[in-house]
Design a protein around this motif. Structure first.
Motif, PDB file in Angstrom:
ATOM      1  N   GLU A   9      32.346  43.130  42.453  1.00  0.00           N
ATOM      2  CA  GLU A   9      33.459  44.011  42.089  1.00  0.00           C
ATOM      3  C   GLU A   9      34.490  43.311  41.091  1.00  0.00           C
ATOM      4  O   GLU A   9      34.936  44.163  40.140  1.00  0.00           O
ATOM      5  N   LYS A  10      34.885  42.136  41.436  1.00  0.00           N
ATOM      6  CA  LYS A  10      36.098  41.477  40.543  1.00  0.00           C
ATOM      7  C   LYS A  10      35.506  41.197  39.455  1.00  0.00           C
ATOM      8  O   LYS A  10      36.274  41.353  38.338  1.00  0.00           O
ATOM      9  N   ALA A  11      34.194  40.732  39.132  1.00  0.00           N
ATOM     10  CA  ALA A  11      33.690  40.635  37.825  1.00  0.00           C
ATOM     11  C   ALA A  11      33.648  41.787  36.941  1.00  0.00           C
ATOM     12  O   ALA A  11      33.908  41.621  35.846  1.00  0.00           O
ATOM     13  N   PHE A  12      33.213  42.927  37.546  1.00  0.00           N
ATOM     14  CA  PHE A  12      33.244  44.251  36.863  1.00  0.00           C
ATOM     15  C   PHE A  12      34.547  44.644  36.342  1.00  0.00           C
ATOM     16  O   PHE A  12      34.629  45.135  35.316  1.00  0.00           O
ATOM     17  N   ALA A  13      35.286  44.365  37.404  1.00  0.00           N
ATOM     18  CA  ALA A  13      36.788  44.780  37.194  1.00  0.00           C
ATOM     19  C   ALA A  13      37.508  43.950  36.135  1.00  0.00           C
ATOM     20  O   ALA A  13      38.319  44.447  34.996  1.00  0.00           O
ATOM     21  N   THR A  14      37.128  42.577  35.842  1.00  0.00           N
ATOM     22  CA  THR A  14      37.319  41.668  34.958  1.00  0.00           C
ATOM     23  C   THR A  14      37.049  42.212  33.651  1.00  0.00           C
ATOM     24  O   THR A  14      37.723  42.098  32.446  1.00  0.00           O
ATOM     25  N   ALA A  15      35.625  42.715  33.496  1.00  0.00           N
ATOM     26  CA  ALA A  15      35.008  43.232  32.146  1.00  0.00           C
ATOM     27  C   ALA A  15      35.858  44.340  31.949  1.00  0.00           C
ATOM     28  O   ALA A  15      35.973  44.486  30.787  1.00  0.00           O
TER      29      ALA A  15
END
Length: 99
Positions: A9-15
């Motif tokens: 979830e954090k990776a997608f939020a970063t993207a």
């Protein structure tokens, strides 16, 4: 907002944050800006892919009518496509996790 979120979830939020920092007020990017963003911010995923036909197809589609704009969903599809064909993905698969 994602303190308790998973790493994915954090990776997608970063993207999403990266995309939004480059997007215009309508939350869109021109194809030229998209190509630049992918090559500058996600270069580890595309490094060494220049001879890959699918990579060439994706990049050439961004060169066509480069002033046309794409939305976040299309950007994420491009990003996931590049990640899936990446040599980096194979390296990631080879790493043993220790959790």
């Amino acid at each position: 907002a994602l303190r308790k979120g998973s790493d994915l979830e954090k990776a997608f939020a970063t993207a999403a944050l990266v995309y939004n920092s480059y997007a215009d007020p309508e939350s869109k990017l021109s194809k030229a800006e998209t190509k630049n963003l992918l090559q500058s911010q996600f270069w580890h995923f595309i490094q060494g892919q220049e001879n890959n036909p699918k990579y060439q197809e994706i990049i050439s589609s961004l060169d066509e009518e480069s002033e046309n704009k794409i939305n976040f969903e299309d950007f994420m599809i491009l990003l996931v496509s590049l990640a899936l064909m990446s040599d980096l993905l194979q390296e990631i698969k080879n790493v043993k996790t220790t959790k």
